[in-house]
Design an enzyme around this catalytic site. Structure first.
Site, PDB file in Angstrom:
ATOM      1  N   GLY A   1       8.694 -11.226  -3.191  1.00  0.00           N
ATOM      2  CA  GLY A   1       8.660 -10.745  -1.811  1.00  0.00           C
ATOM      3  C   GLY A   1       7.331 -10.886  -1.098  1.00  0.00           C
ATOM      4  O   GLY A   1       6.959 -10.025  -0.306  1.00  0.00           O
TER       5      GLY A   1
ATOM      6  N   VAL B   1       0.836  -1.204   0.000  1.00  0.00           N
ATOM      7  CA  VAL B   1       0.000   0.000   0.000  1.00  0.00           C
ATOM      8  C   VAL B   1       0.873   1.257   0.000  1.00  0.00           C
ATOM      9  O   VAL B   1       0.371   2.364   0.158  1.00  0.00           O
ATOM     10  CB  VAL B   1      -0.954   0.006   1.230  1.00  0.00           C
TER      11      VAL B   1
ATOM     12  N   ASN C   1      12.386 -14.518  -3.830  1.00  0.00           N
ATOM     13  CA  ASN C   1      12.211 -14.345  -2.384  1.00  0.00           C
ATOM     14  C   ASN C   1      13.437 -14.964  -1.709  1.00  0.00           C
ATOM     15  O   ASN C   1      13.843 -16.066  -2.080  1.00  0.00           O
ATOM     16  CB  ASN C   1      10.922 -15.075  -1.932  1.00  0.00           C
TER      17      ASN C   1
ATOM     18  N   HIS D   1      -4.636  -4.480  -2.133  1.00  0.00           N
ATOM     19  CA  HIS D   1      -4.903  -4.108  -0.740  1.00  0.00           C
ATOM     20  C   HIS D   1      -4.981  -2.588  -0.569  1.00  0.00           C
ATOM     21  O   HIS D   1      -4.894  -2.083   0.545  1.00  0.00           O
ATOM     22  CB  HIS D   1      -3.848  -4.712   0.195  1.00  0.00           C
TER      23      HIS D   1
ATOM     24  N   CYS E   1     -19.166   3.172  -4.348  1.00  0.00           N
ATOM     25  CA  CYS E   1     -18.909   3.223  -5.802  1.00  0.00           C
ATOM     26  C   CYS E   1     -17.427   2.995  -6.132  1.00  0.00           C
ATOM     27  O   CYS E   1     -17.074   2.942  -7.306  1.00  0.00           O
ATOM     28  CB  CYS E   1     -19.411   4.533  -6.395  1.00  0.00           C
TER      29      CYS E   1
END
Ligand code: OAD
Length: 260
Positions: free
Chosen positions: A200, A115, A226, A131, A142
């Site tokens: 990751g 985020v 990773n 997310h 909406c």
């Protein structure tokens, strides 16, 4: 398998041969930008415990109180430390590598669980922020989105000027459904994808963790980048062990060579 020249070559080959490459990204990509991951050593929740599973219900029950609690949390030194880390963070070579793959026309979409807005700041445009994005607000009805300061100075709760739905931070809370439009975009990209590069993420949170499995079930390939094994490692076609900030730029160099 330890990261090796051969694994990088195989991954680069897969990327150039594929028609529709999608990246699935988690907190590990931003670790080298100084943003703590959630799980594992030094993870935010390892340190502070997981947030309330009823976060969204609490917001719906009393949005004004929820916003006030947000202010209080900002006074909490541990959370302040996290907020400051994320606000200070700059994109790292891993973000720029994904942006380079997008510019080269290889990477068609990035589904990110992060985020922190670092993809956009590195120049990526094809983003599905599953997310949410902490620099934005969203109407829960909406699904319109605005910059975080758009309604500054207005009293809580904030209502959508378009449909009068409740406005909240775009970041998806525990218990909150992922916005329908975003979910549809992620599913349709996964359907189209013939090669997914998974960067990751601990691959423990659904539905994101199911996307690489879907790609495999449909006959596509997936590359895991990773430093640590995940539940998905056993079904990866290629595993790139190491930090994204090193591995992804090395991958881009190989792709450039193959593309000539
Ligand atoms: P996690 O904290 O669960 O996992 C972070 C992953 O990053 C681990 O697999 C680490 O091995 C890996 N990692 C650590 N350093 C790395 C580096 N330098 N380069 C590459 N990888 C590295 O984070 P996520 O998988 O993103 O959702 O978590 C998924 C979701 O869990 C988050 O989006 C969050 C949480 O619920 C919401 O807040 C809605």
């Amino acid at each position: 398998m330890e990261n090796s020249e051969r694994a990088l070559d195989e991954a680069a080959q897969l990327l150039v041969e594929s028609r529709h490459v999608v990246a699935l990204v988690g907190a590990g990509l931003s670790a080298e930008s100084g943003v703590p991951t959630f799980r594992g050593p030094g993870g935010l929740w390892t340190k502070l415990g997981e947030p309330s599973m009823n976060g969204y219900q609490e917001f719906l029950g009393d949005p004004v109180r929820w916003w006030r609690d947000q202010q209080d949390q900002q006074a909490d030194p541990d959370r302040t430390e996290f907020r400051e880390a994320i606000e200070r963070a700059e994109p790292n070579p891993g973000h720029y590598a994904l942006a380079a793959l997008e510019r080269m026309g290889i990477l068609k979409m990035t589904i990110t669980q992060n985020v922190d807005d670092l993809h956009a700041r590195a120049g990526q445009e094809m983003l599905a922020e599953i997310h949410g994005n902490r620099t934005k607000l969203r109407c829960i009805s909406c699904e319109s989105r605005w910059p975080r300061d758009h309604f500054e100075g207005q009293d809580y709760p904030i209502y959508c000027p378009e449909c009068r739905g409740l406005v909240k931070s775009d970041t998806v809370m525990f218990g909150e459904p992922i916005p329908r439009g975003m979910l549809d975009l992620c599913f349709s990209q996964t359907e189209m994808c013939d090669c997914m590069i998974v960067c990751g993420t601990s691959a423990t949170v659904y539905p994101a963790a199911s996307f690489p499995q879907t790609v495999r079930e449909r006959g596509g390939a997936f590359i895991e980048a990773n430093p640590n094994p995940t539940p998905l490692s056993p079904i990866a076609n290629v595993v790139l062990r190491g930090q994204n900030g090193q591995v992804l730029p090395a991958l881009v160099e190989r792709v450039k060579v193959l593309k000539g």
